[in-house]
Scaffold this motif. Sequence first.
Motif, PDB file in Angstrom:
ATOM      1  N   TYR A 186      72.009 -19.165 -58.028  1.00 36.40           N
ATOM      2  CA  TYR A 186      71.477 -20.417 -57.482  1.00 36.40           C
ATOM      3  C   TYR A 186      72.041 -20.636 -56.086  1.00 36.40           C
ATOM      4  O   TYR A 186      73.163 -20.238 -55.789  1.00 36.40           O
ATOM      5  CB  TYR A 186      71.819 -21.591 -58.409  1.00 36.40           C
ATOM      6  CG  TYR A 186      71.101 -21.474 -59.724  1.00 36.40           C
ATOM      7  CD1 TYR A 186      69.837 -22.012 -59.895  1.00 36.40           C
ATOM      8  CD2 TYR A 186      71.674 -20.782 -60.792  1.00 36.40           C
ATOM      9  CE1 TYR A 186      69.155 -21.878 -61.094  1.00 36.40           C
ATOM     10  CE2 TYR A 186      70.996 -20.645 -61.995  1.00 36.40           C
ATOM     11  CZ  TYR A 186      69.744 -21.188 -62.144  1.00 36.40           C
ATOM     12  OH  TYR A 186      69.062 -21.050 -63.327  1.00 36.40           O
ATOM     13  N   ARG A 230      72.765 -23.501 -54.650  1.00 36.58           N
ATOM     14  CA  ARG A 230      73.799 -24.546 -54.647  1.00 36.58           C
ATOM     15  C   ARG A 230      73.935 -25.112 -56.049  1.00 36.58           C
ATOM     16  O   ARG A 230      73.049 -24.918 -56.896  1.00 36.58           O
ATOM     17  CB  ARG A 230      73.483 -25.630 -53.633  1.00 36.58           C
ATOM     18  CG  ARG A 230      72.108 -26.168 -53.733  1.00 36.58           C
ATOM     19  CD  ARG A 230      71.642 -26.975 -52.532  1.00 36.58           C
ATOM     20  NE  ARG A 230      70.403 -27.606 -52.948  1.00 36.58           N
ATOM     21  CZ  ARG A 230      70.230 -28.902 -53.120  1.00 36.58           C
ATOM     22  NH1 ARG A 230      71.188 -29.741 -52.836  1.00 36.58           N
ATOM     23  NH2 ARG A 230      69.084 -29.362 -53.551  1.00 36.58           N
ATOM     24  N   LEU A 231      75.028 -25.779 -56.304  1.00 35.48           N
ATOM     25  CA  LEU A 231      75.276 -26.329 -57.646  1.00 35.48           C
ATOM     26  C   LEU A 231      74.140 -27.244 -58.099  1.00 35.48           C
ATOM     27  O   LEU A 231      73.736 -27.205 -59.261  1.00 35.48           O
ATOM     28  CB  LEU A 231      76.600 -27.098 -57.673  1.00 35.48           C
ATOM     29  CG  LEU A 231      77.863 -26.264 -57.677  1.00 35.48           C
ATOM     30  CD1 LEU A 231      79.092 -27.149 -57.459  1.00 35.48           C
ATOM     31  CD2 LEU A 231      77.995 -25.496 -58.985  1.00 35.48           C
ATOM     32  N   ALA A 232      73.613 -28.051 -57.195  1.00 39.05           N
ATOM     33  CA  ALA A 232      72.555 -29.005 -57.553  1.00 39.05           C
ATOM     34  C   ALA A 232      71.285 -28.315 -58.047  1.00 39.05           C
ATOM     35  O   ALA A 232      70.457 -28.954 -58.705  1.00 39.05           O
ATOM     36  CB  ALA A 232      72.238 -29.904 -56.360  1.00 39.05           C
ATOM     37  N   ASP A 233      71.123 -27.031 -57.764  1.00 44.10           N
ATOM     38  CA  ASP A 233      69.927 -26.300 -58.199  1.00 44.10           C
ATOM     39  C   ASP A 233      70.020 -25.801 -59.634  1.00 44.10           C
ATOM     40  O   ASP A 233      69.007 -25.382 -60.205  1.00 44.10           O
ATOM     41  CB  ASP A 233      69.680 -25.099 -57.278  1.00 44.10           C
ATOM     42  CG  ASP A 233      69.339 -25.513 -55.852  1.00 44.10           C
ATOM     43  OD1 ASP A 233      68.848 -26.645 -55.656  1.00 44.10           O
ATOM     44  OD2 ASP A 233      69.580 -24.709 -54.935  1.00 44.10           O
ATOM     45  N   PRO A 264      73.507 -28.113 -67.756  1.00 41.39           N
ATOM     46  CA  PRO A 264      74.910 -28.486 -67.549  1.00 41.39           C
ATOM     47  C   PRO A 264      75.837 -27.272 -67.551  1.00 41.39           C
ATOM     48  O   PRO A 264      75.557 -26.262 -68.205  1.00 41.39           O
ATOM     49  CB  PRO A 264      75.233 -29.404 -68.730  1.00 41.39           C
ATOM     50  CG  PRO A 264      74.065 -29.421 -69.621  1.00 41.39           C
ATOM     51  CD  PRO A 264      72.972 -28.587 -69.019  1.00 41.39           C
ATOM     52  N   ASP A 300      80.219 -31.713 -54.631  1.00 34.75           N
ATOM     53  CA  ASP A 300      78.996 -31.181 -55.251  1.00 34.75           C
ATOM     54  C   ASP A 300      79.162 -31.047 -56.766  1.00 34.75           C
ATOM     55  O   ASP A 300      78.232 -31.335 -57.529  1.00 34.75           O
ATOM     56  CB  ASP A 300      78.642 -29.817 -54.651  1.00 34.75           C
ATOM     57  CG  ASP A 300      78.280 -29.885 -53.173  1.00 34.75           C
ATOM     58  OD1 ASP A 300      78.019 -31.000 -52.655  1.00 34.75           O
ATOM     59  OD2 ASP A 300      78.287 -28.812 -52.524  1.00 34.75           O
ATOM     60  N   ALA A 303      78.939 -34.401 -58.333  1.00 34.85           N
ATOM     61  CA  ALA A 303      77.553 -34.872 -58.314  1.00 34.85           C
ATOM     62  C   ALA A 303      76.738 -34.323 -59.475  1.00 34.85           C
ATOM     63  O   ALA A 303      75.792 -34.980 -59.929  1.00 34.85           O
ATOM     64  CB  ALA A 303      76.895 -34.520 -56.981  1.00 34.85           C
ATOM     65  N   ILE A 304      77.074 -33.135 -59.968  1.00 37.76           N
ATOM     66  CA  ILE A 304      76.318 -32.575 -61.107  1.00 37.76           C
ATOM     67  C   ILE A 304      76.978 -32.917 -62.448  1.00 37.76           C
ATOM     68  O   ILE A 304      76.524 -32.478 -63.496  1.00 37.76           O
ATOM     69  CB  ILE A 304      76.096 -31.054 -60.996  1.00 37.76           C
ATOM     70  CG1 ILE A 304      77.405 -30.267 -61.096  1.00 37.76           C
ATOM     71  CG2 ILE A 304      75.312 -30.714 -59.730  1.00 37.76           C
ATOM     72  CD1 ILE A 304      77.228 -28.795 -61.406  1.00 37.76           C
ATOM     73  N   ALA A 312      80.093 -32.053 -63.514  1.00 37.68           N
ATOM     74  CA  ALA A 312      80.966 -31.012 -64.079  1.00 37.68           C
ATOM     75  C   ALA A 312      82.249 -31.658 -64.611  1.00 37.68           C
ATOM     76  O   ALA A 312      82.871 -32.452 -63.924  1.00 37.68           O
ATOM     77  CB  ALA A 312      81.305 -29.972 -63.018  1.00 37.68           C
TER      78      ALA A 312
END
Length: 142
Positions: free
Chosen positions: A57, A59-62, A66, A85, A88-89, A91
């Motif tokens: 991916y 970036r993490l947001a992609d 989970p 980042d 924001a997800i 983690a």
Amino acid sequence: MRSAEQILREARTIAVVGASRDRSKTAHAVPLQIQLHGWRIVPVNPFADQIFGERAYRRLADIPFPVDLVNVFRPSADATQVVKDALAIGAPAIWLQQDIYSPAGRTLAEAAGVDFLENTCIAVVRAVHALSAPRSPAADPG
């Protein structure tokens, strides 16, 4: 805060920010070793489509699912943004590899109640405690 051993013992899916395609780099060898011991490794690298046989991916947001842990192989100067980042997800744990530090990232993670490690090699912790990935509840014979 959970210990390094607890975090790794409880994780199943690990996003690796800075995972490398270059087999000579630590950012390839370490995540590969973790994958070989049963964890699902999700590479995060904007310049790769696939690493370790897994989709990479940008970036993490992609990542559309989970993750239990964000493992970071980026320079210390980039680590605070990676921590932001990861938070924001959602983690639950952030792990900066050996020689990577982020005092600001630590402050952010602690304020969010997220486990945070820095300057710690995940492969060393795995080896010292002879850990393998936890089995999925669906895989338990019950």
